[in-house]
Design a protein around this motif. Structure first.
Motif, PDB file in Angstrom:
ATOM      1  N   LEU A 485       0.825  -1.208   0.000  1.00  0.00           N
ATOM      2  CA  LEU A 485       0.000   0.000   0.000  1.00  0.00           C
ATOM      3  C   LEU A 485       0.860   1.259   0.000  1.00  0.00           C
ATOM      4  O   LEU A 485       0.519   2.258  -0.659  1.00  0.00           O
ATOM      5  CB  LEU A 485      -0.939  -0.003   1.207  1.00  0.00           C
ATOM      6  N   TYR A 486       1.956   1.232   0.726  1.00  0.00           N
ATOM      7  CA  TYR A 486       2.855   2.390   0.705  1.00  0.00           C
ATOM      8  C   TYR A 486       3.494   2.558  -0.677  1.00  0.00           C
ATOM      9  O   TYR A 486       3.584   3.677  -1.199  1.00  0.00           O
ATOM     10  CB  TYR A 486       3.933   2.232   1.774  1.00  0.00           C
ATOM     11  N   LEU A 487       3.946   1.456  -1.260  1.00  0.00           N
ATOM     12  CA  LEU A 487       4.528   1.532  -2.599  1.00  0.00           C
ATOM     13  C   LEU A 487       3.507   2.010  -3.624  1.00  0.00           C
ATOM     14  O   LEU A 487       3.854   2.728  -4.574  1.00  0.00           O
ATOM     15  CB  LEU A 487       5.089   0.164  -3.007  1.00  0.00           C
ATOM     16  N   ALA A 488       2.238   1.620  -3.459  1.00  0.00           N
ATOM     17  CA  ALA A 488       1.193   2.075  -4.387  1.00  0.00           C
ATOM     18  C   ALA A 488       1.029   3.588  -4.313  1.00  0.00           C
ATOM     19  O   ALA A 488       0.916   4.265  -5.350  1.00  0.00           O
ATOM     20  CB  ALA A 488      -0.126   1.377  -4.073  1.00  0.00           C
ATOM     21  N   ASP A 489       1.008   4.141  -3.094  1.00  0.00           N
ATOM     22  CA  ASP A 489       0.871   5.590  -2.930  1.00  0.00           C
ATOM     23  C   ASP A 489       2.031   6.324  -3.584  1.00  0.00           C
ATOM     24  O   ASP A 489       1.842   7.356  -4.249  1.00  0.00           O
ATOM     25  CB  ASP A 489       0.782   5.930  -1.445  1.00  0.00           C
ATOM     26  N   TRP A 490       3.218   5.802  -3.402  1.00  0.00           N
ATOM     27  CA  TRP A 490       4.390   6.456  -4.003  1.00  0.00           C
ATOM     28  C   TRP A 490       4.454   6.246  -5.510  1.00  0.00           C
ATOM     29  O   TRP A 490       4.648   7.189  -6.278  1.00  0.00           O
ATOM     30  CB  TRP A 490       5.667   5.915  -3.352  1.00  0.00           C
ATOM     31  N   MET A 491       4.246   5.009  -5.970  1.00  0.00           N
ATOM     32  CA  MET A 491       4.466   4.671  -7.368  1.00  0.00           C
ATOM     33  C   MET A 491       3.451   5.326  -8.292  1.00  0.00           C
ATOM     34  O   MET A 491       3.807   5.860  -9.359  1.00  0.00           O
ATOM     35  CB  MET A 491       4.439   3.146  -7.552  1.00  0.00           C
ATOM     36  N   VAL A 492       2.160   5.297  -7.928  1.00  0.00           N
ATOM     37  CA  VAL A 492       1.127   5.854  -8.805  1.00  0.00           C
ATOM     38  C   VAL A 492       1.345   7.351  -8.996  1.00  0.00           C
ATOM     39  O   VAL A 492       1.288   7.859 -10.122  1.00  0.00           O
ATOM     40  CB  VAL A 492      -0.271   5.564  -8.235  1.00  0.00           C
ATOM     41  N   ASN A 493       1.603   8.075  -7.907  1.00  0.00           N
ATOM     42  CA  ASN A 493       1.835   9.516  -8.029  1.00  0.00           C
ATOM     43  C   ASN A 493       3.151   9.811  -8.756  1.00  0.00           C
ATOM     44  O   ASN A 493       3.237  10.784  -9.514  1.00  0.00           O
ATOM     45  CB  ASN A 493       1.849  10.161  -6.641  1.00  0.00           C
ATOM     46  N   TRP A 494       4.163   9.005  -8.507  1.00  0.00           N
ATOM     47  CA  TRP A 494       5.438   9.189  -9.204  1.00  0.00           C
ATOM     48  C   TRP A 494       5.272   8.999 -10.708  1.00  0.00           C
ATOM     49  O   TRP A 494       5.797   9.780 -11.502  1.00  0.00           O
ATOM     50  CB  TRP A 494       6.460   8.207  -8.644  1.00  0.00           C
ATOM     51  N   MET A 495       4.549   7.982 -11.122  1.00  0.00           N
ATOM     52  CA  MET A 495       4.322   7.748 -12.550  1.00  0.00           C
ATOM     53  C   MET A 495       3.491   8.860 -13.168  1.00  0.00           C
ATOM     54  O   MET A 495       3.737   9.291 -14.297  1.00  0.00           O
ATOM     55  CB  MET A 495       3.644   6.396 -12.753  1.00  0.00           C
ATOM     56  N   TRP A 496       2.490   9.335 -12.419  1.00  0.00           N
ATOM     57  CA  TRP A 496       1.636  10.400 -12.942  1.00  0.00           C
ATOM     58  C   TRP A 496       2.452  11.669 -13.209  1.00  0.00           C
ATOM     59  O   TRP A 496       2.273  12.332 -14.238  1.00  0.00           O
ATOM     60  CB  TRP A 496       0.517  10.678 -11.948  1.00  0.00           C
ATOM     61  N   ARG A 497       3.340  12.034 -12.294  1.00  0.00           N
ATOM     62  CA  ARG A 497       4.139  13.242 -12.455  1.00  0.00           C
ATOM     63  C   ARG A 497       5.125  13.119 -13.605  1.00  0.00           C
ATOM     64  O   ARG A 497       5.584  14.139 -14.127  1.00  0.00           O
ATOM     65  CB  ARG A 497       4.902  13.562 -11.164  1.00  0.00           C
ATOM     66  N   ARG A 498       5.439  11.906 -14.026  1.00  0.00           N
ATOM     67  CA  ARG A 498       6.378  11.713 -15.120  1.00  0.00           C
ATOM     68  C   ARG A 498       5.694  11.347 -16.432  1.00  0.00           C
ATOM     69  O   ARG A 498       6.329  10.848 -17.350  1.00  0.00           O
ATOM     70  CB  ARG A 498       7.407  10.631 -14.735  1.00  0.00           C
ATOM     71  N   GLY A 499       4.407  11.609 -16.511  1.00  0.00           N
ATOM     72  CA  GLY A 499       3.706  11.472 -17.774  1.00  0.00           C
ATOM     73  C   GLY A 499       3.310  10.061 -18.140  1.00  0.00           C
ATOM     74  O   GLY A 499       2.969   9.801 -19.297  1.00  0.00           O
TER      75      GLY A 499
END
Length: 541
Positions: A485-499
Motif C-alpha cells: 500500500l505504501y509503494l502504491a501511494d508512491w508509485m502511482v503519483n510518481w508515474m503520474w508526475r512523469r507522464g
C-alpha cells in the motif's frame, strides 16, 4: 442620433445616453468609437457656413463607399481615418466570427455527454463495497491453493519441476493484464468515456485484442524464464521439456486472459448500471476467478501435453505455433483504438519486468515446495499472494482514477520533484486515498483468518494451524500489505508526475512485487517454524 460637442471633445449618443472620449490628435477630425471598438470618422463640411453654430454636429452613417474619383479628391486626413476605420471594421468582423465560433463550440460541448460526478465515499461505504469482492476473491485464491496442493503431486509437476516456476508468472497475469484491463476500463467508465454504445464497444474490442497480444508474448517469455531458472541451478536442459513449458504457458495465458477479459467487461458494465464504483469491484473479481481458472488450465494443459510427448513429438510445437500465429490479427485490432494503440507500443516494459519479478517468486516456490519438509507451503501461496495483490490493485486503481478525475492531465515530467510520501501520510492522512488505505489494511487480518479456517475445514494442505503458525502467517501477510500500500501511494503519483498512465504501468509492478514478497515471507515463515520446532507430523504426507 449621435452628437459631437466641440467644447468637450466628446460624443453623446442620444439613443443610449452614453458619452465616449474623442480622438486627442490636434487637427484631426473627430471619430466616433462604437461599443464594439470600431472607429467611424466624422465628415466635416468644406465650408464653414454649413457648420452648425450651436456646438453640435449631426453624424450620419455611411452605407456605401464614394466613387474612386471622389476618393482621390478627398483630404488625406479623411482617407487615413477611413482606412483606419475600414481596418478596424474588418478586425471587428473577424472577432465577431470567432466569438460566434466559440459560442457554437460551447453549444456543441454542452450537448456532449457530461462525465458522471465522482461518488462521495466514506470509510464505511468503501469497506462495504470492497468487502464482498474481497471475500469472493479470497475464496477464489483458497480454491486455487487447494488445486495447487493437489496437483503438486501430479507426474508433470514432479518430473518437470520448472512448471512450478510458471505458477506465479501465469497467476501474475491477472495483475499484469486482467487487473490492468479492469483499471483502464474502470477509469474510462468513471470519466465518461464509455457512456455511448459506440465508444464502449470500440474500447472493449481494442482492450480484448490488446490483452491477447500481451498474454501470448508474456506466456512465451515466462516459459523461457522458467527454462533458464530451471537450467542454471541443475545444468540439465531437455528440449522436450522446454517445448512443453512453452506450449503450456502460451495456451494457458491465451485462454485464461480471454475468459477473464470477458468477465471483467461484464462486471464493469454492470457496476456502472447499478451505481457501484468499478474500482472497488472489478479488480477483486478478476483475482477471484483468475487464480483458479489459470491454475486449473495450467495443470490440465500441461498434463495433456506431457502425455503427448510419449506418442507425438509435433503436438507441443504445433500448439505453440498456433497461438503465436494469431498474434498479428490481435495487433491489427488493437491498433484501431487510440488508447490501446499507445499501450501496444509503449506498455511492454511493466508487463515484462513484472513477469520476471514473478518468475523469481516462482523459483522460490519451486525450491521450497520441492523440499518434502515444506510441502505444506503450496496451499497458502496463492492465498497470501492473491490477497495482497487484490488489495494493492484496488488501491492503485482508486488513486489512478482520483488523479484522472481531479488533477491536471498527464503531461511532461515535472521539473520540480515532489517529496516522497511518508507512511504516516499514506495511512493517516485526511484524504480519500488514505481513508481507503486504512480500510484495505484493516481487511487483511480478518480476511486471512476466514481463509485459514476455510482451508482447515476442507482439510487442505499439509500443515496443522497452530497458534504459532497463525501468528507468523498473519505477521507476514500484514507486513506484505503495508509495504504494498505504501509503494502504491508512491508509485502511482510518481508515474503520474512523469507522464505515465498509472493504469497501464503501476498494477503489474505492484502485483508482481506482491507475489515476490508473499512467496518470500511465507517461505521464511516455514523455515523459521521448522527451526523453532513448530513441526507437524503430517508434513510431507
Amino acid at each position: 442620433m449621435v452628437l459631437w460637442s466641440k467644447d468637450q471633445d466628446k460624443l453623446h449618443d442620444m439613443s443610449t445616453g452614453t458619452e465616449r472620449i474623442e480622438m486627442k490628435k490636434e487637427g484631426a477630425p473627430p471619430a466616433y468609437h462604437q461599443s464594439n471598438g470600431s472607429v467611424h470618422p466624422v465628415i466635416l463640411p468644406d465650408n464653414n457656413e454649413q457648420v452648425p453654430q450651436n456646438g453640435e454636429y449631426e453624424l450620419t452613417e455611411m452605407t456605401s463607399l464614394p466613387d474612386q474619383d471622389d476618393q482621390q479628391n478627398e483630404r488625406p486626413d479623411i482617407l487615413d481615418c477611413r482606412a483606419n476605420a475600414k481596418g478596424q471594421r474588418e478586425e471587428d468582423a473577424l472577432l465577431e466570427n470567432a466569438s460566434q465560433s466559440n459560442e457554437s463550440d460551447d453549444i456543441s460541448t454542452d450537448q456532449s455527454p457530461v462525465p458522471p460526478v465522482p461518488l462521495k465515499e466514506t470509510s464505511f461505504s468503501i469497506g462495504l463495497q470492497v468487502l464482498f469482492p474481497f471475500l469472493l476473491a479470497g475464496f477464489g485464491t483458497v480454491a486455487a491453493g487447494m488445486v495447487l496442493d493437489m496437483v503438486q503431486h501430479w507426474t508433470v509437476f514432479t518430473e518437470v519441476t520448472e512448471v512450478f516456476i510458471l505458477v506465479p508468472a501465469l497467476l501474475g497475469l491477472k495483475g499484469n493484464l486482467e487487473m490492468t484491463l479492469a483499471s483502464r476500463l474502470s477509469t474510462a467508465a468513471n470519466i465518461g468515456q464509455m457512456d455511448s454504445a459506440k465508444d464502449m464497444w470500440k474500447m472493449i474490442m481494442g482492450n480484448l485484442a490488446l490483452i491477447q497480444v500481451q498474454a501470448t508474448v508474456v506466456g512465451f517469455l515466462a516459459s523461457i524464464a522458467a527454462v533458464i531458472f530451471g537450467w542454471i541451478p541443475e545444468g540439465n536442459f531437455i528440449i522436450g521439456h522446454a517445448v512443453l513449458l512453452c506450449a503450456s504457458s502460451v495456451a494457458t495465458a491465451f485462454i485464461a486472459s480471454l475468459l477473464l477479459g470477458l468477465i471483467m467487461i461484464g462486471v464493469i458494465i454492470a457496476s456502472r448500471k447499478v451505481g457501484i464504483n468499478p474500482d472497488n469491484v472489478a479488480t477483486p473479481i478478476a483475482a477471484s476467478l483468475g487464480d483458479l481458472i489459470t491454475l486449473t488450465l495450467l495443470a490440465g494443459i500441461s498434463t495433456g501435453l506431457y502425455k503427448e510427448l510419449e506418442y507425438n513429438d509435433y503436438a507441443n510445437p504445433l500448439v505453440c505455433a498456433f497461438f503465436v500465429a494469431l498474434t498479428p490479427i490481435w495487433v491489427l485490432i488493437a491498433r484501431r483504438t487510440p488508447s490501446t494503440r499507445e499501450v501496444l507500443y509503449s506498455g511492454w516494459e511493466p508487463v515484462i519486468i513484472a513477469m520476471a519479478i514473478s518468475s523469481v517468486g516462482g523459483l522460490i516456490l519451486d525450491k521450497t515446495v520441492s523440499n518434502p519438509n515444506f510441502a505444506g507451503m503450496a496451499v497458502f501461496t496463492p492465498v497470501i499472494n492473491g490477497v495482497g495483490g487484490n488489495l494493492v490493485a484496488v488501491q492503485a486503481s482508486r488513486i489512478s482514477t482520483y488523479l484522472h478525475m481531479n488533477a491536471l492531465p498527464i503531461a511532461e515530467p515535472s521539473p520540480t520533484p515532489r517529496k516522497c510520501p511518508t507512511p504516516w501520510s499514506t495511512f493517516f492522512g485526511s484524504g480519500v486515498n488514505s481513508r481507503s488505505a486504512r480500510v484495505l489494511f484493516l481487511l487483511v487480518a480478518p480476511g486471512h483468518l476466514v481463509f485459514l479456517y476455510t482451508i482447515n475445514s476442507m482439510q487442505g494442505g499439509h500443515t496443522t494451524l497452530t497458534y504459532v503458525f497463525i501468528a507468523f502467517y498473519l505477521a507476514a501477510a500484514l507486513l506484505q500489505v503495508i509495504i504494498l500500500l505504501y509503494l502504491a501511494d508512491w508509485m502511482v503519483n510518481w508515474m503520474w508526475r512523469r507522464g505515465m498512465d498509472p493504469d497501464n504501468f503501476s498494477i503489474p509492478y505492484l502485483t508482481a512485487l506482491g507475489d515476490l514478497l508473499g512467496t518470500g515471507f511465507l517461505a521464511l515463515c516455514f523455515h523459521i517454524l521448522w527451526l523453532i520446532g513448530d513441526r507437524d507430523a503430517d508434513v510431507g504426507d
